[in-house]
Design a protein around this motif. Structure first.
Motif, PDB file in Angstrom:
ATOM      1  N   ILE A  58      35.003  -5.490  51.076  1.00  0.00           N
ATOM      2  CA  ILE A  58      36.137  -4.580  50.980  1.00  0.00           C
ATOM      3  C   ILE A  58      36.494  -4.500  49.509  1.00  0.00           C
ATOM      4  CG2 ILE A  58      38.537  -4.203  51.614  1.00  0.00           C
ATOM      5  CD1 ILE A  58      37.939  -5.769  54.210  1.00  0.00           C
ATOM      6  N   THR A  59      36.435  -3.297  48.947  1.00  0.00           N
ATOM      7  CA  THR A  59      36.424  -3.168  47.492  1.00  0.00           C
ATOM      8  C   THR A  59      37.765  -3.392  46.829  1.00  0.00           C
ATOM      9  OG1 THR A  59      36.867  -0.789  47.576  1.00  0.00           O
ATOM     10  CG2 THR A  59      34.559  -1.486  47.633  1.00  0.00           C
ATOM     11  N   GLY A  60      38.896  -3.077  47.516  1.00  0.00           N
ATOM     12  CA  GLY A  60      40.126  -2.923  46.765  1.00  0.00           C
ATOM     13  C   GLY A  60      39.963  -1.758  45.795  1.00  0.00           C
ATOM     14  N   ASP A  61      40.671  -1.812  44.677  1.00  0.00           N
ATOM     15  CA  ASP A  61      40.628  -0.704  43.715  1.00  0.00           C
ATOM     16  C   ASP A  61      39.690  -0.983  42.547  1.00  0.00           C
ATOM     17  OD1 ASP A  61      42.378   0.659  45.275  1.00  0.00           O
ATOM     18  OD2 ASP A  61      43.999   0.768  43.809  1.00  0.00           O
ATOM     19  N   MET A  62      38.681  -1.839  42.753  1.00  0.00           N
ATOM     20  CA  MET A  62      37.699  -1.946  41.684  1.00  0.00           C
ATOM     21  C   MET A  62      36.972  -0.621  41.497  1.00  0.00           C
ATOM     22  SD  MET A  62      34.517  -2.027  43.357  1.00  0.00           S
ATOM     23  CE  MET A  62      33.514  -2.505  41.994  1.00  0.00           C
ATOM     24  N   LEU A  63      37.036   0.241  42.531  1.00  0.00           N
ATOM     25  CA  LEU A  63      36.759   1.659  42.375  1.00  0.00           C
ATOM     26  C   LEU A  63      37.634   2.397  43.365  1.00  0.00           C
ATOM     27  CD1 LEU A  63      33.379   2.790  43.974  1.00  0.00           C
ATOM     28  CD2 LEU A  63      34.538   0.709  44.617  1.00  0.00           C
ATOM     29  N   ILE A  94      32.879  -1.152  51.995  1.00  0.00           N
ATOM     30  CA  ILE A  94      34.009  -0.482  52.631  1.00  0.00           C
ATOM     31  C   ILE A  94      35.032  -0.164  51.547  1.00  0.00           C
ATOM     32  CG2 ILE A  94      35.797  -0.641  54.402  1.00  0.00           C
ATOM     33  CD1 ILE A  94      34.043  -2.771  55.778  1.00  0.00           C
ATOM     34  N   GLY A  95      35.173   1.122  51.240  1.00  0.00           N
ATOM     35  CA  GLY A  95      36.057   1.533  50.160  1.00  0.00           C
ATOM     36  C   GLY A  95      37.509   1.555  50.582  1.00  0.00           C
ATOM     37  N   THR A  96      38.335   0.881  49.858  1.00  0.00           N
ATOM     38  CA  THR A  96      39.744   0.794  50.213  1.00  0.00           C
ATOM     39  C   THR A  96      40.453   2.135  50.105  1.00  0.00           C
ATOM     40  OG1 THR A  96      39.844  -1.550  49.643  1.00  0.00           O
ATOM     41  CG2 THR A  96      41.919  -0.361  49.591  1.00  0.00           C
ATOM     42  N   HIS A  97      39.907   3.058  49.307  1.00  0.00           N
ATOM     43  CA  HIS A  97      40.485   4.400  49.234  1.00  0.00           C
ATOM     44  C   HIS A  97      39.495   5.488  49.635  1.00  0.00           C
ATOM     45  CE1 HIS A  97      44.441   3.476  47.788  1.00  0.00           C
ATOM     46  NE2 HIS A  97      43.987   2.822  46.739  1.00  0.00           N
ATOM     47  N   PHE A  98      38.367   5.113  50.242  1.00  0.00           N
ATOM     48  CA  PHE A  98      37.383   6.126  50.633  1.00  0.00           C
ATOM     49  C   PHE A  98      37.810   6.767  51.954  1.00  0.00           C
ATOM     50  CE2 PHE A  98      33.398   4.043  48.522  1.00  0.00           C
ATOM     51  CZ  PHE A  98      34.042   4.030  47.303  1.00  0.00           C
ATOM     52  N   LEU A 126      39.341  15.636  44.796  1.00  0.00           N
ATOM     53  CA  LEU A 126      38.680  14.406  45.223  1.00  0.00           C
ATOM     54  C   LEU A 126      39.424  13.888  46.452  1.00  0.00           C
ATOM     55  CD1 LEU A 126      38.295  12.617  41.754  1.00  0.00           C
ATOM     56  CD2 LEU A 126      36.722  14.228  42.847  1.00  0.00           C
ATOM     57  N   LYS A 127      38.700  13.621  47.508  1.00  0.00           N
ATOM     58  CA  LYS A 127      39.325  13.160  48.746  1.00  0.00           C
ATOM     59  C   LYS A 127      39.464  11.635  48.719  1.00  0.00           C
ATOM     60  CE  LYS A 127      37.201  16.900  51.451  1.00  0.00           C
ATOM     61  NZ  LYS A 127      36.355  17.205  52.632  1.00  0.00           N
ATOM     62  N   LEU A 128      40.662  11.157  48.961  1.00  0.00           N
ATOM     63  CA  LEU A 128      40.944   9.731  49.059  1.00  0.00           C
ATOM     64  C   LEU A 128      41.815   9.471  50.278  1.00  0.00           C
ATOM     65  CD1 LEU A 128      40.891  10.377  45.710  1.00  0.00           C
ATOM     66  CD2 LEU A 128      41.169   7.906  45.689  1.00  0.00           C
ATOM     67  N   SER A 129      41.975   8.201  50.598  1.00  0.00           N
ATOM     68  CA  SER A 129      42.766   7.786  51.750  1.00  0.00           C
ATOM     69  C   SER A 129      43.523   6.514  51.383  1.00  0.00           C
ATOM     70  CB  SER A 129      41.838   7.525  52.939  1.00  0.00           C
ATOM     71  OG  SER A 129      42.508   6.862  53.989  1.00  0.00           O
ATOM     72  N   ILE A 130      44.688   6.359  51.955  1.00  0.00           N
ATOM     73  CA  ILE A 130      45.408   5.085  51.848  1.00  0.00           C
ATOM     74  C   ILE A 130      45.394   4.450  53.231  1.00  0.00           C
ATOM     75  CG2 ILE A 130      47.620   3.971  51.395  1.00  0.00           C
ATOM     76  CD1 ILE A 130      48.173   6.091  49.318  1.00  0.00           C
ATOM     77  N   HIS A 131      44.752   3.301  53.337  1.00  0.00           N
ATOM     78  CA  HIS A 131      44.629   2.644  54.633  1.00  0.00           C
ATOM     79  C   HIS A 131      44.594   1.136  54.472  1.00  0.00           C
ATOM     80  CE1 HIS A 131      40.409   3.890  53.400  1.00  0.00           C
ATOM     81  NE2 HIS A 131      40.271   2.573  53.460  1.00  0.00           N
TER      82      HIS A 131
END
Length: 281
Positions: A213-218, A258-262, A52-57
């Motif tokens: 901006i979602t944060g980690d709600m997902l 806007i996904g915080t880890h997408f 699963l591809k994620l990002s920290i930004h």
């Protein structure tokens, strides 16, 4: 770097690191189940269905009269479990400058919650001491979130509070806020609890346009199709209910999510997909 315009508000993504995660960390995410969702490819899952591809930004939000940073990644010089116990040494601040921002020019920082990958650049190491990275900013931290973690005995969480939060209190820069705090006419917090007890997302509304901006709600777009699939949620039942509720509210609306880890392209829209939902980019 990616950026989006929402009315008079500009949002820019500053990447600290890409974070591929083995799909087995989400046990339901088998190859068979992933392939049922072709919209995940190529952006969010690798072609062999194992990652699963994620990002920290961090997300820079420029609104009229306000420069706000939402979540500040892991930060340099901190050995964290997430980084294999090794400290990072990334050019995060250089990337901030490339976006036209300066440390002194940040007016406010929002932490959607207090996990190590959302608070790190709150502070920086200067001559052996942790000091606020953004010395003129208000740091907006959820009151309930802070009280919960302050009473928690997890060793890494306590280390995080010591190097990424306590120096902000020492400098008098923290503003403890409630779940629905209004930051400016265009920006407000909205409750999205479950991943942590005081988790918030950030709503942006300007000139008839909206974004969240979602944060980690997902963590990953696959949870849009499967809100009950978990990845590190403190209260799994509450987290799944929050996702289901918010996806139903956002579906087929002109709300840029806007996904915080997408990973890139990072932003898109929640749309209905039969009885479920999918992410359209």
């Amino acid at each position: 770097m990616l950026s989006w315009q929402v009315g008079r508000v500009k949002i820019t993504r500053i990447v600290e690191m890409e974070l591929p995660v083995p799909a087995k960390f989400m046990p339901q995410a088998t190859s068979v189940e992933l392939r049922k969702l072709p919209w995940l490819y190529p952006h969010f899952v690798d072609e062999d269905d194992t990652t699963l591809k994620l990002s920290i930004h961090a997300l820079l939000v420029e609104a009229p009269g306000l420069r706000l940073i939402v979540d500040t990644c892991i930060g340099n010089d901190r050995p964290r479990e997430l980084t294999g116990g090794l400290p990072l040494a990334t050019p995060f601040l250089e990337h901030l400058g490339e976006a036209g921002w300066s440390r002194d020019g940040v007016d406010a920082v929002v932490c959607t919650h207090l996990h190590v990958d959302h608070v790190g650049w709150n502070t920086m190491l200067d001559d052996g001491k942790w000091v606020p990275t953004f010395p003129k900013a208000r740091y907006l931290i959820g009151r309930h979130e802070y009280d919960f973690w302050r009473a928690n005995d997890d060793e890494e969480q306590q280390a995080m509070l010591g190097d990424s939060v306590a120096p902000l209190f020492d400098a008098g820069l923290v503003q403890l806020v409630e779940l629905e705090h209004v930051i400016s006419p265009e920006i407000r917090l909205t409750p999205s609890v479950g991943h942590t007890p005081g988790h918030v997302s950030v709503m942006i509304e300007s000139d008839g346009e909206r974004a969240v901006i979602t944060g980690d709600m997902l963590h990953h777009p696959i949870q849009i199709a499967h809100p009950d699939w978990l990845l590190g949620d403190n209260d799994p039942k509450a987290a799944a209910l929050t996702r289901s509720r918010l996806f139903a509210e956002w579906a087929d609306q002109s709300i840029l999510v806007i996904g915080t880890h997408f990973p890139a392209p990072t932003a898109g829209h929640v749309v209905r997909d039969g009885a479920a939902f999918r992410f359209a980019v």
